[in-house]
Design an enzyme around this catalytic site. Sequence first.
Site, PDB file in Angstrom:
ATOM      1  N   GLU A   1      30.293  90.166  45.718  1.00 56.78           N
ATOM      2  CA  GLU A   1      28.852  89.924  45.788  1.00 56.78           C
ATOM      3  C   GLU A   1      28.155  91.189  46.286  1.00 56.78           C
ATOM      4  OE1 GLU A   1      26.214  86.072  47.175  1.00 56.78           O
ATOM      5  OE2 GLU A   1      27.820  86.781  48.471  1.00 56.78           O
TER       6      GLU A   1
ATOM      7  N   ARG B   1      31.843  75.076  57.612  1.00 53.21           N
ATOM      8  CA  ARG B   1      32.312  76.399  57.193  1.00 53.21           C
ATOM      9  C   ARG B   1      31.222  77.458  57.368  1.00 53.21           C
ATOM     10  NH1 ARG B   1      35.829  75.424  51.596  1.00 53.21           N
ATOM     11  NH2 ARG B   1      37.290  73.867  52.463  1.00 53.21           N
TER      12      ARG B   1
END
Length: 607
Positions: A317, A445
Amino acid sequence: MAGFPGKEAGPPGGWRKCQEDESPENERHENFYAEIDDFAPSVLTPTGSDSGAGEEDDDGLYQVPTHWPPLMAPTGLSGERVPCRTQAAVTSNTGNSPGSRHTSCPFTLPRGAQPPAPAHQKPTAPTPKPRSRECGPSKTPDPFSWFRKTSCTEGGADSTSRSFMYQKGFEEGLAGLGLDDKSDCESEDESNFRRPSSHSALKQKNGGKGKPSGLFEHLAAHGREFSKLSKHAAQLKRLSGSVMNVLNLDDAQDTRQAKAQRKESTRVPIVTHLTNHVPVIKPACSLFLEGAPGVGKTTMLNHLKAVFGDLTIVVPEPMRYWTHVYENAIKAMHKNVTRARHGREDTSAEVLACQMKFTTPFRVLASRKRSLLVTESGARSVAPLDCWILHDRHLLSASVVFPLMLLRSQLLSYSDFIQVLATFTADPGDTIVWMKLNVEENMRRLKKRGRKHESGLDAGYLKSVNDAYHAVYCAWLLTQYFAPEDIVKVCAGLTTITTVCHQSHTPIIRSGVAEKLYKNSIFSVLKEVIQPFRADAVLLEVCLAFTRTLAYLQFVLVDLSEFQDDLPGCWTEIYMQALKNPAIRSQFFDWAGLSKVISDFERGNRD
């Protein structure tokens, strides 16, 4: 001053006059004494009884030694120079009596000079003497000390001494040039070796008849010019430094980390792109991992890269471009989301700027990847030995999914939403892997990752992102069953999805299912957006291009709740769906060129 050749009176003892001939030896003698003439006084009073009556006697200056070259005078143990050409030296060296005319010399010879040998002896090479201990290991004898004022020079260190006059004039000339006798930037020993020798240039200027006064005039004239130039250069240097200080507006560039980065040797990415390389053609399947923030996309990519190695190319990314190139778009976006400034034009403009920046890396990389595609080989079904090109997100998320979520949250206006939607592109063969996860686990998470700019995100934000992915997925399903033109007609209000199902000769799905998909898809939102201007051709073309491009994609759905901390099991599910779906195909790429391109993107993302 009398000319050098043609002296009638011959010198006594071991000295001889120079004959007017063209022999190389006499020519060498002439050149030597022409150089000495640059530093000799213009008037020399002869001594002794051999001076010619009625003429200017310069024999003391122009006597030629019997042997060549003249050697340097030895020095004492203390480093002091012994007197040269004193009465004792001339008597011992030439055999002349104290009353000889050659009792003194107006200059001192350099270090190492030795008295000329008698005419009947053959010249011998000088024997090098070991350096005296008094000089020290770090000190070097001064080779130009014969040009200085010394206490050993005849006449002493007074203003009437010729050696002192030469030294004083030379120092004045150096001062005119902007050079001190002892610079602040160098030690005394180092300054001795940097004294220029100007007698050669002076000789050429005066036609071989240089005079001491000419030396001083030469140094003074040029010294004024050089001093002006050096003064101007110093002013320019200070001015340039001031300008650079004014232009250096960002203090962060002067940090230690920035300086270390500037010292590192970096490679310009475009250079590697244009570098010739041997193409290596390989079949590869392109997968784009998508999902809400924190579902585990990066963890999966790192695992696959470690397992498959060279059989995979992982595209990370472009986080560094989003956060470090110009402004931090991630921080600005989350700031607008958490402030909840809904329905404002300034907020929509800021969100639009951030979203356009998010789309840039994906569009650039897609264009570069498209240029490395071997179209002649076509496409084929995915095989077990094919390579994999794994991407962290697709342009779909930056130009469709998140803008749709922002539009529903009233953070993006209709006009700005259409501008972002128009940037969406995709290529045949792009496969979207939608990684779904329940909101509770996703939130856990996300907190575990602990990114500072994500601290303000809550469960509502994650739910809205999942809803946006679901809307795009439902729209993609409609593109698999209906023509893009029919879908645009429904968005424009010219017909309904139920009518389109009934008019189809071979209906694939029931009208109730199609109606449900349409209501949950992005097309229902598009209908609301373009309804006020549904007759505008530009809006209709944007919708049509989006629908056609969306049909190029293929989707793979994976529920991560079934694979808790089981990365191999999750990849097995993705791999089996890719093998079973005939629409997911592998394409042939220049693997070597693509590897170089991706390596440049990875390097920029790590820096």
